[in-house]
Motif scaffolding. Structure first.
Motif, PDB file in Angstrom:
ATOM      1  N   MET A   1      34.135  57.668  45.274  1.00  0.00           N
ATOM      2  CA  MET A   1      34.012  56.362  44.612  1.00  0.00           C
ATOM      3  C   MET A   1      33.175  55.416  45.476  1.00  0.00           C
ATOM      4  SD  MET A   1      37.060  53.839  43.416  1.00  0.00           S
ATOM      5  CE  MET A   1      37.771  55.146  42.425  1.00  0.00           C
ATOM      6  N   LYS A   2      32.306  54.652  44.819  1.00  0.00           N
ATOM      7  CA  LYS A   2      31.389  53.804  45.568  1.00  0.00           C
ATOM      8  C   LYS A   2      32.020  52.493  46.042  1.00  0.00           C
ATOM      9  CE  LYS A   2      27.137  55.686  43.591  1.00  0.00           C
ATOM     10  NZ  LYS A   2      25.938  55.428  42.752  1.00  0.00           N
ATOM     11  N   VAL A   3      32.753  51.788  45.158  1.00  0.00           N
ATOM     12  CA  VAL A   3      33.228  50.452  45.509  1.00  0.00           C
ATOM     13  C   VAL A   3      34.672  50.240  45.060  1.00  0.00           C
ATOM     14  CG1 VAL A   3      32.796  47.976  45.363  1.00  0.00           C
ATOM     15  CG2 VAL A   3      30.878  49.571  45.161  1.00  0.00           C
ATOM     16  N   SER A   4      35.469  49.651  45.947  1.00  0.00           N
ATOM     17  CA  SER A   4      36.794  49.154  45.590  1.00  0.00           C
ATOM     18  C   SER A   4      36.737  47.631  45.544  1.00  0.00           C
ATOM     19  CB  SER A   4      37.844  49.596  46.610  1.00  0.00           C
ATOM     20  OG  SER A   4      38.058  50.983  46.569  1.00  0.00           O
ATOM     21  N   ILE A   5      37.142  47.073  44.423  1.00  0.00           N
ATOM     22  CA  ILE A   5      37.144  45.616  44.230  1.00  0.00           C
ATOM     23  C   ILE A   5      38.580  45.139  44.367  1.00  0.00           C
ATOM     24  CG2 ILE A   5      36.607  43.744  42.630  1.00  0.00           C
ATOM     25  CD1 ILE A   5      34.859  46.025  41.155  1.00  0.00           C
ATOM     26  N   ILE A   6      38.815  44.179  45.241  1.00  0.00           N
ATOM     27  CA  ILE A   6      40.169  43.693  45.494  1.00  0.00           C
ATOM     28  C   ILE A   6      40.291  42.253  45.011  1.00  0.00           C
ATOM     29  CG2 ILE A   6      41.894  43.217  47.266  1.00  0.00           C
ATOM     30  CD1 ILE A   6      40.618  45.516  48.869  1.00  0.00           C
ATOM     31  N   THR A   7      41.254  42.038  44.128  1.00  0.00           N
ATOM     32  CA  THR A   7      41.437  40.729  43.497  1.00  0.00           C
ATOM     33  C   THR A   7      42.873  40.247  43.661  1.00  0.00           C
ATOM     34  OG1 THR A   7      39.725  41.169  41.826  1.00  0.00           O
ATOM     35  CG2 THR A   7      41.350  39.468  41.303  1.00  0.00           C
ATOM     36  N   PRO A   8      43.111  39.230  44.503  1.00  0.00           N
ATOM     37  CA  PRO A   8      44.440  38.609  44.544  1.00  0.00           C
ATOM     38  C   PRO A   8      44.594  37.689  43.332  1.00  0.00           C
ATOM     39  CG  PRO A   8      42.968  37.486  46.057  1.00  0.00           C
ATOM     40  CD  PRO A   8      42.174  38.613  45.450  1.00  0.00           C
ATOM     41  N   MET A   9      45.793  37.619  42.793  1.00  0.00           N
ATOM     42  CA  MET A   9      45.981  36.822  41.573  1.00  0.00           C
ATOM     43  C   MET A   9      47.304  36.068  41.632  1.00  0.00           C
ATOM     44  SD  MET A   9      45.961  38.149  37.584  1.00  0.00           S
ATOM     45  CE  MET A   9      47.485  39.104  37.702  1.00  0.00           C
ATOM     46  N   TYR A  10      47.254  34.809  41.197  1.00  0.00           N
ATOM     47  CA  TYR A  10      48.480  34.021  41.040  1.00  0.00           C
ATOM     48  C   TYR A  10      48.256  32.980  39.949  1.00  0.00           C
ATOM     49  CZ  TYR A  10      52.397  30.914  41.817  1.00  0.00           C
ATOM     50  OH  TYR A  10      53.510  30.147  41.625  1.00  0.00           O
ATOM     51  N   ASN A  11      48.990  33.108  38.868  1.00  0.00           N
ATOM     52  CA  ASN A  11      48.916  32.164  37.743  1.00  0.00           C
ATOM     53  C   ASN A  11      47.466  31.876  37.338  1.00  0.00           C
ATOM     54  OD1 ASN A  11      51.681  32.034  37.621  1.00  0.00           O
ATOM     55  ND2 ASN A  11      51.856  30.022  38.590  1.00  0.00           N
ATOM     56  N   SER A  12      46.753  32.936  37.024  1.00  0.00           N
ATOM     57  CA  SER A  12      45.327  32.832  36.694  1.00  0.00           C
ATOM     58  C   SER A  12      45.029  33.169  35.239  1.00  0.00           C
ATOM     59  CB  SER A  12      44.527  33.766  37.613  1.00  0.00           C
ATOM     60  OG  SER A  12      44.682  33.408  38.961  1.00  0.00           O
ATOM     61  N   ALA A  13      45.991  32.931  34.366  1.00  0.00           N
ATOM     62  CA  ALA A  13      45.822  33.305  32.958  1.00  0.00           C
ATOM     63  C   ALA A  13      44.607  32.632  32.321  1.00  0.00           C
ATOM     64  CB  ALA A  13      47.088  32.970  32.173  1.00  0.00           C
ATOM     65  N   LEU A  14      44.240  31.461  32.801  1.00  0.00           N
ATOM     66  CA  LEU A  14      43.108  30.743  32.220  1.00  0.00           C
ATOM     67  C   LEU A  14      41.761  31.345  32.612  1.00  0.00           C
ATOM     68  CD1 LEU A  14      44.216  27.007  32.672  1.00  0.00           C
ATOM     69  CD2 LEU A  14      44.221  28.354  30.566  1.00  0.00           C
ATOM     70  N   TYR A  15      41.744  32.148  33.697  1.00  0.00           N
ATOM     71  CA  TYR A  15      40.471  32.585  34.257  1.00  0.00           C
ATOM     72  C   TYR A  15      40.312  34.096  34.404  1.00  0.00           C
ATOM     73  CZ  TYR A  15      40.954  27.708  35.714  1.00  0.00           C
ATOM     74  OH  TYR A  15      41.171  26.367  35.731  1.00  0.00           O
ATOM     75  N   ASP A  30      30.731  52.972  39.012  1.00  0.00           N
ATOM     76  CA  ASP A  30      31.622  53.778  39.854  1.00  0.00           C
ATOM     77  C   ASP A  30      32.435  52.859  40.760  1.00  0.00           C
ATOM     78  OD1 ASP A  30      32.886  55.819  41.162  1.00  0.00           O
ATOM     79  OD2 ASP A  30      31.122  56.504  42.264  1.00  0.00           O
ATOM     80  N   TRP A  31      33.487  52.283  40.221  1.00  0.00           N
ATOM     81  CA  TRP A  31      34.315  51.329  40.950  1.00  0.00           C
ATOM     82  C   TRP A  31      35.780  51.435  40.526  1.00  0.00           C
ATOM     83  CZ3 TRP A  31      36.700  48.481  37.275  1.00  0.00           C
ATOM     84  CH2 TRP A  31      36.024  48.214  36.074  1.00  0.00           C
ATOM     85  N   GLU A  32      36.631  50.857  41.346  1.00  0.00           N
ATOM     86  CA  GLU A  32      38.024  50.612  40.983  1.00  0.00           C
ATOM     87  C   GLU A  32      38.298  49.138  41.241  1.00  0.00           C
ATOM     88  OE1 GLU A  32      40.908  52.620  43.390  1.00  0.00           O
ATOM     89  OE2 GLU A  32      40.020  51.949  45.301  1.00  0.00           O
ATOM     90  N   MET A  33      39.106  48.532  40.392  1.00  0.00           N
ATOM     91  CA  MET A  33      39.473  47.131  40.568  1.00  0.00           C
ATOM     92  C   MET A  33      40.974  47.063  40.802  1.00  0.00           C
ATOM     93  SD  MET A  33      38.817  43.847  38.028  1.00  0.00           S
ATOM     94  CE  MET A  33      38.918  42.168  38.683  1.00  0.00           C
ATOM     95  N   ILE A  34      41.351  46.660  42.014  1.00  0.00           N
ATOM     96  CA  ILE A  34      42.760  46.569  42.399  1.00  0.00           C
ATOM     97  C   ILE A  34      43.171  45.104  42.331  1.00  0.00           C
ATOM     98  CG2 ILE A  34      44.454  47.038  44.197  1.00  0.00           C
ATOM     99  CD1 ILE A  34      42.418  49.101  45.332  1.00  0.00           C
ATOM    100  N   PHE A  87      35.409  41.776  47.469  1.00  0.00           N
ATOM    101  CA  PHE A  87      36.510  40.879  47.119  1.00  0.00           C
ATOM    102  C   PHE A  87      36.073  39.953  45.991  1.00  0.00           C
ATOM    103  CE2 PHE A  87      36.879  41.857  51.669  1.00  0.00           C
ATOM    104  CZ  PHE A  87      38.166  42.380  51.724  1.00  0.00           C
ATOM    105  N   LEU A  88      36.919  39.826  44.976  1.00  0.00           N
ATOM    106  CA  LEU A  88      36.614  38.929  43.861  1.00  0.00           C
ATOM    107  C   LEU A  88      37.897  38.220  43.462  1.00  0.00           C
ATOM    108  CD1 LEU A  88      34.519  37.963  41.745  1.00  0.00           C
ATOM    109  CD2 LEU A  88      35.296  39.845  40.286  1.00  0.00           C
ATOM    110  N   ASP A  89      37.966  36.912  43.725  1.00  0.00           N
ATOM    111  CA  ASP A  89      39.169  36.173  43.363  1.00  0.00           C
ATOM    112  C   ASP A  89      39.312  36.078  41.854  1.00  0.00           C
ATOM    113  OD1 ASP A  89      39.822  35.939  45.986  1.00  0.00           O
ATOM    114  OD2 ASP A  89      39.431  33.792  46.157  1.00  0.00           O
ATOM    115  N   SER A  90      40.512  35.756  41.414  1.00  0.00           N
ATOM    116  CA  SER A  90      40.864  35.855  39.995  1.00  0.00           C
ATOM    117  C   SER A  90      40.307  34.728  39.139  1.00  0.00           C
ATOM    118  CB  SER A  90      42.386  35.896  39.842  1.00  0.00           C
ATOM    119  OG  SER A  90      42.987  34.761  40.440  1.00  0.00           O
TER     120      SER A  90
END
Length: 252
Positions: A1-15, A30-34, A87-90
């Protein structure tokens, strides 16, 4: 796999819908989004689960408490399988070629640590106020003066990260970059703006007094920089921060 994307999330239903859509629209597939949820009380997890049920590349991890973004990102790094970590925030957004451009830029040049220019928007992604153009290179020394690496454009080889992890709840990404720059001579900047950083009034990073204090404390305790050198680096940081936000962004 080429890229792992890590996204922390907290009360982000709007975004979170816009954020996931920006990943699904990537030209590199070719990615996974965690996505690591910090015990949200809104519909964030329901939205993510609907995507995860349709696409196995999207994974949801649910924490039973809110330990902050650093803890969530660390949990993502612990299980990431990709050659590179992003890294991609929510509430942020990538343009469709972000992964392809950054993967090509990094792999072809054998860069273990790279980053890109980005745009800054106020609340809505369409309300773009400024483009932050990054320098072609960042070193440990230059990063003590001004942080030019944003979390949403950092692109790092997993071997460089190894067991290095984020610490604390404020400036955690900045000091993480410094830790990595002690292991590699420099990071390299992709000049094109490939992402949108969303500024929200209620976001954690907007509490500037805490950010300023923790930056100073980090210089003195984490980096063990002398008092007068800390004053020197801190003055650079403070001036660049004013230029980036107070002087450049119109009132909203």
């Amino acid at each position: 796999m080429k890229v792992s994307i890590i996204t922390p999330m907290y009360n982000s239903a709007l975004y979170i819908d816009e954020t996931i859509q920006s990943v699904l629209s990537q030209t590199l597939t070719d990615w996974e989004m965690i996505i690591v949820d910090n015990n949200s009380s809104d519909e964030s997890c329901m939205i993510v689960e609907s995507y995860a049920s349709d696409d196995s590349r999207i994974k949801l991890i649910r924490n039973d408490r809110n330990g902050g973004a650093a803890e969530a990102r660390n949990k993502g790094m612990d299980i990431a399988l990709g050659d590179y970590i992003a890294f991609l925030d929510s509430d942020d957004f990538w343009y469709p070629t972000f992964l392809e451009d950054m993967y090509s830029f990094s792999s072809k040049n054998n860069y273990s640590f790279s980053y890109a220019s980005y745009q800054i928007a106020i609340n809505s992604l369409s309300n773009i106020k400024k483009e932050f153009r990054v320098p072609a290179m960042a070193t440990y020394e230059s990063m003590l003066k001004v942080c030019v690496i944003s979390c949403l454009t950092a692109f790092i080889h997993r071997e460089l990260i190894a067991d290095t992890r984020m610490e604390g709840k404020i400036n955690e990404d900045y000091f993480f970059w410094l830790s990595l720059l002690k292991k590699t001579p420099q990071a390299y900047g992709h000049q094109s703006a490939l992402a949108i950083y969303r500024l929200r009034q209620n976001s954690a990073s907007r509490n500037k007094l805490k950010v300023v204090y923790q930056k100073w404390l980090g210089f003195r305790t984490r980096e063990r920089i002398s008092f007068w050198k800390s004053v020197y680096y801190f003055s650079h940081y403070f001036w660049h921060g004013l230029k980036k936000y107070a002087f450049s962004l119109k009132k909203h």
